[in-house]
Design a protein around this motif. Structure first.
Motif, short mmCIF file in Angstrom:
data_model
loop_
_atom_site.label_atom_id
_atom_site.label_comp_id
_atom_site.label_asym_id
_atom_site.label_seq_id
_atom_site.Cartn_x
_atom_site.Cartn_y
_atom_site.Cartn_z
N LYS A 149 -0.72 -6.94 23.46
CA LYS A 149 0.41 -7.85 23.14
C LYS A 149 0.24 -8.23 21.91
CE LYS A 149 2.07 -9.28 27.82
NZ LYS A 149 2.18 -10.47 28.53
N GLN A 150 -1.08 -8.37 21.45
CA GLN A 150 -1.41 -8.98 20.22
C GLN A 150 -2.79 -8.20 19.26
OE1 GLN A 150 -2.43 -12.70 22.14
NE2 GLN A 150 -4.28 -12.64 20.88
N PRO A 151 -3.03 -8.51 18.10
CA PRO A 151 -4.21 -8.17 17.72
C PRO A 151 -5.45 -8.29 18.59
CG PRO A 151 -3.04 -8.63 16.15
CD PRO A 151 -2.30 -9.53 17.30
N HIS A 152 -6.48 -7.50 18.83
CA HIS A 152 -7.68 -7.55 19.19
C HIS A 152 -8.92 -7.03 18.36
CE1 HIS A 152 -6.22 -9.68 22.86
NE2 HIS A 152 -5.57 -8.64 23.09
N VAL A 153 -9.34 -7.71 17.42
CA VAL A 153 -10.21 -7.05 16.51
C VAL A 153 -11.73 -6.70 17.25
CG1 VAL A 153 -11.46 -7.48 14.44
CG2 VAL A 153 -9.26 -7.99 14.43
N HIS A 154 -11.94 -5.52 17.36
CA HIS A 154 -13.16 -5.38 18.20
C HIS A 154 -14.57 -4.82 17.51
CE1 HIS A 154 -14.74 -4.85 22.05
NE2 HIS A 154 -13.81 -4.83 22.73
N SER A 155 -14.50 -4.41 16.08
CA SER A 155 -15.71 -4.04 15.60
C SER A 155 -15.32 -3.94 14.00
CB SER A 155 -16.12 -2.72 16.04
OG SER A 155 -15.27 -1.44 15.77
N ALA A 156 -16.40 -3.94 13.59
CA ALA A 156 -16.44 -3.80 11.81
C ALA A 156 -17.62 -3.15 11.48
CB ALA A 156 -16.43 -5.40 11.29
N ILE A 157 -17.66 -2.22 10.36
CA ILE A 157 -18.72 -1.39 10.01
C ILE A 157 -18.35 -1.05 8.55
CG2 ILE A 157 -19.42 -0.24 12.38
CD1 ILE A 157 -18.05 2.12 11.28
N PHE A 158 -19.31 -0.97 7.82
CA PHE A 158 -19.28 -0.52 6.46
C PHE A 158 -19.69 0.66 6.12
CE2 PHE A 158 -20.07 -5.05 6.16
CZ PHE A 158 -19.20 -5.51 4.95
N ASN A 159 -18.84 1.29 5.50
CA ASN A 159 -18.77 2.82 5.21
C ASN A 159 -20.28 3.06 4.35
OD1 ASN A 159 -18.55 5.18 2.92
ND2 ASN A 159 -17.66 5.80 4.72
N PRO A 160 -21.37 3.87 4.50
CA PRO A 160 -22.56 3.90 3.83
C PRO A 160 -22.40 4.62 2.59
CG PRO A 160 -22.42 5.67 5.41
CD PRO A 160 -21.13 4.90 5.80
N LYS A 161 -21.24 5.29 2.16
CA LYS A 161 -20.97 5.91 0.86
C LYS A 161 -20.27 5.08 -0.06
CE LYS A 161 -18.77 10.22 -0.93
NZ LYS A 161 -17.93 11.38 -0.55
N ASP A 162 -19.40 4.40 0.14
CA ASP A 162 -18.65 3.49 -0.93
C ASP A 162 -18.75 1.84 -0.59
OD1 ASP A 162 -16.81 3.23 1.27
OD2 ASP A 162 -15.40 4.59 0.25
N GLY A 163 -19.19 1.67 0.51
CA GLY A 163 -19.33 0.27 0.93
C GLY A 163 -18.11 -0.36 1.29
N ASN A 164 -16.95 0.44 1.69
CA ASN A 164 -15.66 -0.37 2.22
C ASN A 164 -16.02 -0.62 3.59
OD1 ASN A 164 -14.09 0.01 -0.13
ND2 ASN A 164 -13.47 2.04 0.43
N LEU A 165 -15.18 -1.80 4.07
CA LEU A 165 -15.19 -2.37 5.45
C LEU A 165 -14.16 -1.82 6.11
CD1 LEU A 165 -16.58 -4.62 7.08
CD2 LEU A 165 -14.87 -6.21 6.32
N PHE A 166 -14.64 -1.32 7.45
CA PHE A 166 -13.59 -0.48 8.44
C PHE A 166 -13.70 -1.49 9.65
CE2 PHE A 166 -14.32 2.92 5.65
CZ PHE A 166 -13.33 3.66 5.99
N ILE A 167 -12.30 -1.94 10.07
CA ILE A 167 -11.95 -2.78 10.94
C ILE A 167 -11.14 -2.15 12.10
CG2 ILE A 167 -10.96 -4.96 11.92
CD1 ILE A 167 -13.29 -5.62 10.00
N ALA A 168 -11.81 -2.04 13.29
CA ALA A 168 -11.17 -1.32 14.51
C ALA A 168 -10.40 -2.60 15.10
CB ALA A 168 -12.15 -0.52 15.36
N ASP A 169 -9.24 -2.18 15.46
CA ASP A 169 -8.46 -3.21 16.08
C ASP A 169 -7.75 -2.64 17.35
OD1 ASP A 169 -6.15 -4.95 17.07
OD2 ASP A 169 -6.01 -5.83 14.84
N LEU A 170 -8.10 -3.09 18.59
CA LEU A 170 -7.94 -2.63 19.72
C LEU A 170 -6.27 -2.84 20.21
CD1 LEU A 170 -9.76 -2.23 23.07
CD2 LEU A 170 -7.47 -3.52 22.83
N GLY A 171 -5.90 -4.10 19.74
CA GLY A 171 -4.54 -4.55 20.02
C GLY A 171 -3.47 -3.78 19.28
N THR A 172 -3.63 -3.39 17.80
CA THR A 172 -2.60 -2.84 17.30
C THR A 172 -2.89 -1.21 17.02
OG1 THR A 172 -4.02 -3.29 15.14
CG2 THR A 172 -2.35 -5.23 16.08
N ASP A 173 -3.96 -0.79 17.81
CA ASP A 173 -4.21 0.72 17.46
C ASP A 173 -4.29 1.15 16.50
OD1 ASP A 173 -4.33 1.76 20.21
OD2 ASP A 173 -2.22 1.62 20.34
N GLU A 174 -5.14 0.41 15.32
CA GLU A 174 -5.37 0.70 14.10
C GLU A 174 -6.80 0.66 13.72
OE1 GLU A 174 -1.96 -1.29 11.14
OE2 GLU A 174 -2.59 -2.65 12.68
N VAL A 175 -7.03 1.39 12.41
CA VAL A 175 -8.42 1.05 11.74
C VAL A 175 -7.93 0.64 10.40
CG1 VAL A 175 -10.45 2.16 10.54
CG2 VAL A 175 -9.67 2.81 13.18
#
Length: 384
Positions: free
Chosen positions: A178-204
């Motif tokens: 029904k709403q966002p649920h941020v579940h994890s956060a990791i950094f890409n080892p190549k460019d250092g960008n931050l990746f966020i997995a959101d279970l509630g919105t079905d997004e990375v």
């Protein structure tokens, strides 16, 4: 005769020297091989003596024992260490009006000592990671659907939250999304960008992160990738090259394979964690790569309670190798020893950690008789 004796004496001395050298090499080899495996264990807590544990797995002795504990935070479900292994950071997975917290500890001579605790500025923080510079921690908040950036001072203590990034949206499953649920956060080892997995919105969602700034995160995402509706992105892991992302879909019990090149994330394939005839509840939880990067492992809770093994093939795709019982209930987390020889499964629902032996060639695992009982184990983090 004298020449002969001299020759024999020299030969004898040479043999002794060789034998000594070989013995020294053998001793060095034994010393270089890790005998025990230390790890941090995050748990859910119901009593004062429970909390973060520093554990040791000894394959030769066939046991897992607790070396020390820190009972300061409630529900320290996710716990990490810095590269120097002298600082430890943990979430306090609580909600309510006060929300959750994040704590810093020193780890010296095998003892955990709390440094300080700060508000996470979000509810139910369930994941924490260090940025590559180790100047910030990122805490993902499940219940409030946001994540916070927290600076770290030179003495290892946490400072006041620098940024809170709020997600918006929903997805297919009414009782879970029904709403966002941020579940994890990791950094890409190549460019250092931050990746966020959101279970509630079905997004990375991918963000630019610059550790040289006081507010290191650009709040405007670089891009966002929508996964299949109702999938429920949970945890994820990059390969060492940083060009393949493996994402656990909690709700649909799948693992997704994604290519990451030139700042773009593209779907390659999705693999089910259950057999075609499976009936019952599911809840995919953790995903890990073997130390050599040749195999992927995933856990599935619900009525399955299994560890699933895949071999990594061409272009980073997967082929199924094995499905095996986790040896307990609700394998929320598991991890592989740094030498790749063992897998430890943390079964939250049955209060147990089960040791599996791992075949380095085939990737298959088999249970051993080694296990320990401990209250609601949630996260295993091996230390070098």
């Amino acid at each position: 005769m004298k020449v002969k004796n001299l020759f024999n004496s020299s030969l004898l001395m040479l043999c002794i020297a060789c034998g000594t050298a070989n013995t020294e090499k053998a001793e060095m080899k034994v010393k270089e091989s890790p005998v025990t495996h230390k790890f941090l264990l995050g748990t859910y807590t119901n009593s004062p003596e429970q909390g973060i544990h520093l554990m040791e797995f000894d394959p030769a002795a066939g046991e897992i024992k607790t070396l020390s504990s820190a009972s300061d935070p409630d529900n320290p479900s996710f716990v990490i260490a810095n590269k120097a292994q002298d600082r430890v950071y943990a979430v306090e997975e609580t909600g309510g009006d006060e929300g959750g917290k994040v704590s810093a500890f020193s780890l010296i001579d095998g003892k955990l000592k709390i440094l300080n605790t700060v508000k996470a500025e979000g509810k139910s923080p369930c994941y924490i990671t260090l940025d590559p510079s180790e100047g910030f921690v990122v805490a993902a908040h499940y219940s409030s659907g946001d994540f916070s950036i927290i600076p770290i001072s030179e003495d290892g203590q946490l400072e006041t939250v620098a940024q809170v990034i709020v997600h918006k949206g929903s997805s297919l499953i009414p009782n879970r999304q029904k709403q966002p649920h941020v579940h994890s956060a990791i950094f890409n080892p190549k460019d250092g960008n931050l990746f966020i997995a959101d279970l509630g919105t079905d997004e990375v969602v991918v963000y630019d992160f610059d550790s040289k700034k006081e507010e290191p995160l650009n709040p405007e995402p670089i891009f966002s990738l929508k996964v299949a509706p109702g999938a429920g992105p949970r945890h994820m892991v990059f390969n060492n090259a940083g060009d393949r992302l493996y994402l656990i879909h909690e709700i649909s019990a799948e693992v997704g394979v994604y290519a990451y090149n030139d700042g773009e994330l593209k779907h390659i394939a999705t693999h089910k964690l259950t057999e075609d005839n499976f009936e019952g509840n599911v809840g995919a939880a953790e995903v890990r790569l073997s130390p050599d990067g040749k195999f992927l492992y995933a856990s599935n809770r619900g009525d399955a309670n299994e560890i699933i093994v895949f071999k990594i093939i061409d272009k980073g795709d997967l082929v199924h190798v094995q499905t095996i019982s986790s040896g307990g209930k609700s394998p929320r987390n598991f991890n592989i020893t740094l030498d790749g020889k063992y897998l430890l499964a943390a079964n939250q629902g049955s209060n147990s950690i089960i040791v599996f032996e791992r075949d380095l060639t085939t990737g298959e695992i088999k249970p051993t008789d080694i296990q320990t009982e401990i209250h609601k184990p949630v996260y295993i983090n091996f230390l070098p």
